[in-house]
Design an enzyme around this catalytic site. Structure first.
Site, PDB file in Angstrom:
ATOM      1  CD  GLU A 179      -1.224  -6.388  -1.928  1.00  0.00           C
ATOM      2  OE1 GLU A 179      -0.291  -6.481  -1.112  1.00  0.00           O
ATOM      3  OE2 GLU A 179      -2.409  -6.291  -1.609  1.00  0.00           O
TER       4      GLU A 179
ATOM      5  CB  CYS B 231      -0.839   0.064   1.275  1.00  0.00           C
ATOM      6  SG  CYS B 231      -2.220  -1.045   1.259  1.00  0.00           S
TER       7      CYS B 231
HETATM    8  N1  ACO Z   1      -5.089  13.659 -10.735  1.00  0.00           N
HETATM    9  C1  ACO Z   1      -4.342  13.400 -11.830  1.00  0.00           C
HETATM   10  N2  ACO Z   1      -3.095  12.877 -11.803  1.00  0.00           N
HETATM   11  C2  ACO Z   1      -2.596  12.583 -10.597  1.00  0.00           C
HETATM   12  C3  ACO Z   1      -3.312  12.837  -9.388  1.00  0.00           C
HETATM   13  C4  ACO Z   1      -4.609  13.406  -9.501  1.00  0.00           C
HETATM   14  N3  ACO Z   1      -5.340  13.689  -8.412  1.00  0.00           N
HETATM   15  N4  ACO Z   1      -2.528  12.466  -8.334  1.00  0.00           N
HETATM   16  C5  ACO Z   1      -1.382  11.998  -8.870  1.00  0.00           C
HETATM   17  N5  ACO Z   1      -1.427  12.075 -10.227  1.00  0.00           N
HETATM   18  C6  ACO Z   1      -0.388  11.660 -11.185  1.00  0.00           C
HETATM   19  C7  ACO Z   1       0.279  12.886 -11.795  1.00  0.00           C
HETATM   20  O1  ACO Z   1       0.885  12.499 -13.015  1.00  0.00           O
HETATM   21  C8  ACO Z   1       1.336  13.209 -10.759  1.00  0.00           C
HETATM   22  O2  ACO Z   1       2.379  13.969 -11.253  1.00  0.00           O
HETATM   23  P1  ACO Z   1       2.212  15.586 -11.361  1.00  0.00           P
HETATM   24  O3  ACO Z   1       1.675  16.079 -10.051  1.00  0.00           O
HETATM   25  O4  ACO Z   1       3.579  16.099 -11.679  1.00  0.00           O
HETATM   26  O5  ACO Z   1       1.231  15.804 -12.498  1.00  0.00           O
HETATM   27  C9  ACO Z   1       1.814  11.802 -10.407  1.00  0.00           C
HETATM   28  O6  ACO Z   1       0.652  10.984 -10.478  1.00  0.00           O
HETATM   29  C10 ACO Z   1       2.447  11.605  -9.044  1.00  0.00           C
HETATM   30  O7  ACO Z   1       2.382  12.730  -8.253  1.00  0.00           O
HETATM   31  P2  ACO Z   1       3.095  12.781  -6.837  1.00  0.00           P
HETATM   32  O8  ACO Z   1       2.999  14.180  -6.312  1.00  0.00           O
HETATM   33  O9  ACO Z   1       4.439  12.173  -6.893  1.00  0.00           O
HETATM   34  O10 ACO Z   1       2.148  11.788  -6.015  1.00  0.00           O
HETATM   35  P3  ACO Z   1       1.332  12.053  -4.688  1.00  0.00           P
HETATM   36  O11 ACO Z   1       2.256  12.450  -3.581  1.00  0.00           O
HETATM   37  O12 ACO Z   1       0.204  12.955  -4.954  1.00  0.00           O
HETATM   38  O13 ACO Z   1       0.856  10.570  -4.339  1.00  0.00           O
HETATM   39  C11 ACO Z   1      -0.603   8.714  -4.427  1.00  0.00           C
HETATM   40  C12 ACO Z   1       0.251   9.690  -5.257  1.00  0.00           C
HETATM   41  C13 ACO Z   1       0.285   8.023  -3.395  1.00  0.00           C
HETATM   42  C14 ACO Z   1      -1.210   7.649  -5.333  1.00  0.00           C
HETATM   43  C15 ACO Z   1      -1.705   9.577  -3.715  1.00  0.00           C
HETATM   44  O14 ACO Z   1      -2.588  10.066  -4.692  1.00  0.00           O
HETATM   45  C16 ACO Z   1      -2.507   8.826  -2.685  1.00  0.00           C
HETATM   46  O15 ACO Z   1      -2.042   8.626  -1.568  1.00  0.00           O
HETATM   47  N6  ACO Z   1      -3.744   8.422  -3.025  1.00  0.00           N
HETATM   48  C17 ACO Z   1      -4.632   7.761  -2.078  1.00  0.00           C
HETATM   49  C18 ACO Z   1      -4.165   6.349  -1.779  1.00  0.00           C
HETATM   50  C19 ACO Z   1      -3.965   5.548  -3.062  1.00  0.00           C
HETATM   51  O16 ACO Z   1      -4.810   5.547  -3.956  1.00  0.00           O
HETATM   52  N7  ACO Z   1      -2.821   4.821  -3.135  1.00  0.00           N
HETATM   53  C20 ACO Z   1      -2.490   3.952  -4.256  1.00  0.00           C
HETATM   54  C21 ACO Z   1      -3.179   2.636  -4.069  1.00  0.00           C
HETATM   55  S1  ACO Z   1      -2.517   1.382  -5.076  1.00  0.00           S
HETATM   56  C22 ACO Z   1      -1.401   0.575  -4.090  1.00  0.00           C
HETATM   57  O17 ACO Z   1      -1.362   0.827  -2.909  1.00  0.00           O
HETATM   58  C23 ACO Z   1      -0.486  -0.451  -4.665  1.00  0.00           C
END
Ligand code: ACO
Ligand code: ZN
Length: 427
Positions: A321, A287
């Site tokens: 995962e 996660c």
């Molecule tokens: N809308 C569109 N693109 C997005 C978004 C969004 N809301 N969030 C991230 N991205 C994409 C973009 O390309 C982004 O790059 P950019 O900001 O330069 O455009 C890129 O992903 C990554 O951005 P980061 O700033 O490095 O990522 P962030 O710190 O926002 O974390 C994460 C990404 C961990 C998925 C976060 O959104 C999160 O915690 N979400 C909730 C929990 C979740 O869904 N986790 C993944 C589950 S899958 C697993 O656990 C295996």
């Protein structure tokens, strides 16, 4: 209170009694839920939505007759992820004559950034059939905690999380940012903080395994076996932002890598990822979460990079995962794209192979092929794959994949792979 010693709810447990479970139709005077409505989102836009439930509003006067405006309505916006579901007052709803016909086909969710649909691969419902999806959505249809407060931050939650009974139907859950214990009343939190050992130390438990003094970032490795309460609390809190992930109550088989920003007041958590100590399926991350108040600053990509760096130190390749959430998919696709393009550009005058890419980046071959296809960087000539090496096109795809994310500095990592202590059984 922490999760320890409390009634541990099962993942996706039955909703607690206080949550309304009956259909809106039996609520006297309430709006009918058999048609779609237009509901006004927080950004002011009116969108097609379904009423999922209703409850009497806080300012309802029991002496008055119950009418539609006596209630608040829990709505799901048709074209948006479930994290946008919320309670709205009658003034934020308009009626339509568009009946709801329940779809028996598996649903496809819109992407986070736009409304185009995701492809089947790496879909957030991967591995779930229609029946389990319906059951999951039924058991988790309400957020029972609306907000969390965490150090200096406060944010809305996104999904249901099976916190112990007694911690549901509350507006704001207060969390100790260092030990992750949670409380309903401010006075309880303040009392806790006076005696909290981790508050005194000002950092999470575990071993510091990364420190970047320039960016003031630090990461701690926390063993689920040694610090079960902290890790269980982290899982409960993370589930508030993760939809299709089971909660693992047995945290023993996992390591948790907690990323913090540090300053004179301590090491403040911004996100984490968990990783199985021994994964039979080759998962290098279970996660991942960046807390909403720190998202889109490059921490997600930092955490992904770190998970691959750890795989490389272990001498393995890895993959996250499944299923991936919609945001997980976007973040991975973006990180894979940029890592592959970095590799192609670095090796443009030498030999380019998927095996070479895997060796250099830790990215599993199937993820590499999938990314190349998604980004149209590969074509086949007489069944022979040809990878695009047009530098201008590669630059364009790279920049469209977003910002590069915060870098992991290899020389700041101080980590040795997990080795199970003698005599400790694998669960
Ligand atoms: N809308 C569109 N693109 C997005 C978004 C969004 N809301 N969030 C991230 N991205 C994409 C973009 O390309 C982004 O790059 P950019 O900001 O330069 O455009 C890129 O992903 C990554 O951005 P980061 O700033 O490095 O990522 P962030 O710190 O926002 O974390 C994460 C990404 C961990 C998925 C976060 O959104 C999160 O915690 N979400 C909730 C929990 C979740 O869904 N986790 C993944 C589950 S899958 C697993 O656990 C295996
Ligand atoms: Zn504490």
């Amino acid at each position: 209170m922490s999760a320890k010693g409390k009634n541990k709810a099962k993942a996706f447990a039955t909703l607690p009694n206080a949550v309304p479970t009956s259909s809106t139709k039996i609520h006297e005077g309430a709006l009918d839920n058999s048609n779609y409505v237009l509901a006004q989102m927080k950004n002011g836009k009116w969108e097609k939505a379904k009423i999922i439930e209703c409850r009497l509003s806080k300012d309802y006067d029991p002496k008055q007759k119950k009418v539609d405006s006596s209630y608040e309505y829990y709505v799901h916006y048709e074209f948006y992820n479930r994290r946008m579901d919320e309670w709205v007052g009658r003034e934020r709803l308009q009626l339509t004559e568009d009946p709801i016909i329940e779809d028996t086909q598996p649903k496809k969710r819109p992407r986070p950034s736009d409304k185009r649909e995701v492809t089947a691969e790496n879909d957030e419902h991967e591995g779930m059939d229609q029946q389990s999806l319906i059951t999951h959505e039924m058991h988790t249809k309400f957020k029972t905690i609306e907000k969390i407060e965490f150090g200096q931050y406060r944010c809305d939650t996104w999904y249901y999380s099976p916190f112990p009974s007694g911690y549901h139907n509350i507006d704001c859950l207060l969390i100790c940012e260092f030990c992750l214990s949670f409380y309903i009343r401010k006075s309880e939190l303040q009392r806790h903080q006076l005696k909290c050992v981790l508050c005194k130390l000002g950092h999470p438990p575990g071993d510091e395994m990364y420190r970047d003094t320039e960016r003031r970032l630090s990461m701690f490795e926390i063993d689920g076996h040694k610090n079960p309460t902290y890790c269980e609390n982290l899982c409960y809190i993370a589930k508030l932002f993760l939809d299709h992930k089971n909660l693992y109550y047995d945290v023993e088989p996992f390591l948790f890598f907690v990323l913090t920003e540090y300053n004179e007041t301590g090491f403040h958590i911004v996100g984490y990822f968990s990783k199985e100590k021994e994964s039979s399926q080759g998962w290098n991350l279970s996660c991942i979460l960046t807390f909403p108040f720190h998202q889109r600053k490059g921490y997600g990509k930092f955490l992904i990079s770190m998970s691959y760096q750890l795989s490389l130190i272990e001498g393995k390749y890895g993959t996250p995962e499944r299923p991936l959430s919609d945001l997980g998919r976007e973040s991975y696709l973006s990180w894979w794209t940029q890592s592959i393009i970095d590799y192609l550009k670095k090796n443009k005058d030498g030999e380019i192979t998927i095996a070479g890419l895997t060796k250099e980046t830790g990215i599993k071959d199937t993820d590499a092929w999938w990314t190349l296809e998604q980004k149209h960087l590969i074509k086949y000539q007489q069944s022979q794959p040809l990878i695009c090496m047009d530098m201008a096109y590669l630059d364009l795809i790279y920049s469209k994949a977003g910002r590069p994310g915060l870098p992991v500095k290899k020389d700041c990592i101080h980590w040795v792979p997990y080795k199970r202590p003698k005599g400790q059984d694998k669960n």
